[in-house]
Design a protein around this motif. Sequence first.
Motif, mmCIF file in Angstrom:
data_model
loop_
_atom_site.group_PDB
_atom_site.id
_atom_site.type_symbol
_atom_site.label_atom_id
_atom_site.label_comp_id
_atom_site.label_asym_id
_atom_site.label_seq_id
_atom_site.Cartn_x
_atom_site.Cartn_y
_atom_site.Cartn_z
ATOM 1 N N LEU A 85 1.765 0.599 -20.224
ATOM 2 C CA LEU A 85 1.963 0.126 -21.462
ATOM 3 C C LEU A 85 2.339 -1.290 -21.735
ATOM 4 N N ALA A 116 5.188 3.800 -29.307
ATOM 5 C CA ALA A 116 3.761 3.450 -29.003
ATOM 6 C C ALA A 116 2.977 4.720 -28.911
ATOM 7 N N GLU A 117 3.552 5.878 -28.640
ATOM 8 C CA GLU A 117 2.742 7.107 -28.670
ATOM 9 C C GLU A 117 2.112 7.261 -30.315
ATOM 10 N N GLU A 130 8.844 3.933 -26.394
ATOM 11 C CA GLU A 130 8.016 4.814 -25.911
ATOM 12 C C GLU A 130 7.325 5.826 -26.959
ATOM 13 N N TYR A 169 1.807 4.875 -32.622
ATOM 14 C CA TYR A 169 0.963 4.004 -33.075
ATOM 15 C C TYR A 169 -0.452 4.367 -32.427
ATOM 16 N N ARG A 170 -0.372 4.796 -31.057
ATOM 17 C CA ARG A 170 -1.923 5.235 -30.791
ATOM 18 C C ARG A 170 -2.646 6.310 -31.280
ATOM 19 N N VAL A 211 3.511 -3.038 -32.297
ATOM 20 C CA VAL A 211 4.706 -2.189 -32.534
ATOM 21 C C VAL A 211 6.099 -2.995 -32.292
ATOM 22 N N LEU A 222 4.069 -3.715 -22.875
ATOM 23 C CA LEU A 222 5.360 -3.918 -23.463
ATOM 24 C C LEU A 222 6.305 -4.860 -22.987
ATOM 25 N N GLU A 247 -4.817 0.693 -28.970
ATOM 26 C CA GLU A 247 -3.590 0.573 -28.171
ATOM 27 C C GLU A 247 -2.425 -0.189 -28.395
ATOM 28 N N PRO A 248 -1.411 0.325 -28.501
ATOM 29 C CA PRO A 248 -0.016 -0.317 -28.629
ATOM 30 C C PRO A 248 0.279 -1.543 -27.949
ATOM 31 N N ARG A 249 0.790 -2.544 -28.530
ATOM 32 C CA ARG A 249 1.457 -3.582 -27.593
ATOM 33 C C ARG A 249 2.753 -3.995 -28.207
ATOM 34 N N VAL A 250 3.799 -3.472 -27.471
ATOM 35 C CA VAL A 250 5.058 -3.470 -27.888
ATOM 36 C C VAL A 250 6.172 -4.555 -27.644
#
Length: 331
Positions: free
Chosen positions: A237, A191-192, A188, A194-195, A269, A239, A201-204
Amino acid sequence: MGFIDTIKARAKADKKTIVLPESEDRRTYEAAAQILKEDLANLIIIGSEEAVKKGSEGLDVSKATIVDPEKNEKTQAYVDKLVELRAKKGMTPEKARETILNDYTYYGVMMVKMGDADGLVSGACHSTANTLRPCLQILKTKPGTKLVSAFFLMVVPDCEYGDDGVFVFGDCGLNQNPNPEELAAIAESSAESYRMLTGNEPRVAMLSHSSKGSAKHADVDKVVEATRIAKEANPDLALDGELQLDAAIVPSVGASKAPDSKVAGKANVLIFPDLDAGNIGYKLVQRLAKAEAYGPMTQGIAAPVNDLSRGCSAEDIVGVVAITAVQCQAQ
């Protein structure tokens, strides 16, 4: 414009004050000279004027503010505040003074705590523990944060994967063997980060040696459970897990191994299952792919304080200072 150039432009647009406490290391001055030349941040270097003059010989760091703890009029206020913050842990005025006068990282963190600086970068010649201990003791965690963790911002040249070779790798610097709840929290926070740093937009991807049940092991179970927790807490998200590295970033492999995944083959991510995998992974990419590796950057501390690898170059320090300044802007 390369990614780090974009970060530098953002840092210049709203300059922040960053503390560099490692005045005993030549790389600090080489980096400081470049930061000041590019006008990326206001700098505070902690050390005596004599030590700074000797350490920076041949370099122009004249625009930096030099703070000598022995002479600074605010030192007593820092001592008093440290006693207040750590009184329940047995901190005395004598011990507080000894601590901040002999450990400049503590002194720098007190400057951040008292609002005399926005952020701090250290670790070129100190361990991660020595850099982060003062932060956790003095600054504490950011409200709403479940776990303090660390990530590397990786910029891989000539790379078709991620977002033009830009990735966040977490946790590669702090948490040794996170449990599923902790691994979900790392995902979590990463991802924040990265953004915030990229604007994308993150892709985890939750990484494992298994993709979607291809292997059975307790280590795989941990990643599966972490994925479930993270998805439940962050339903919007992108993920997914558990995914092998190739399934996470290579479109053709992702389509084969996880055809129903919105993340497989497109991740930017990467969440490693433990510190061994994360540390080995980032160093492999840094050394073999000649990637820029900025970090370990911290996430979850109440103010931006970032660590450096002891193998870092002066240019690495410049990049971490610029990223730290952008983190300060987001506070």
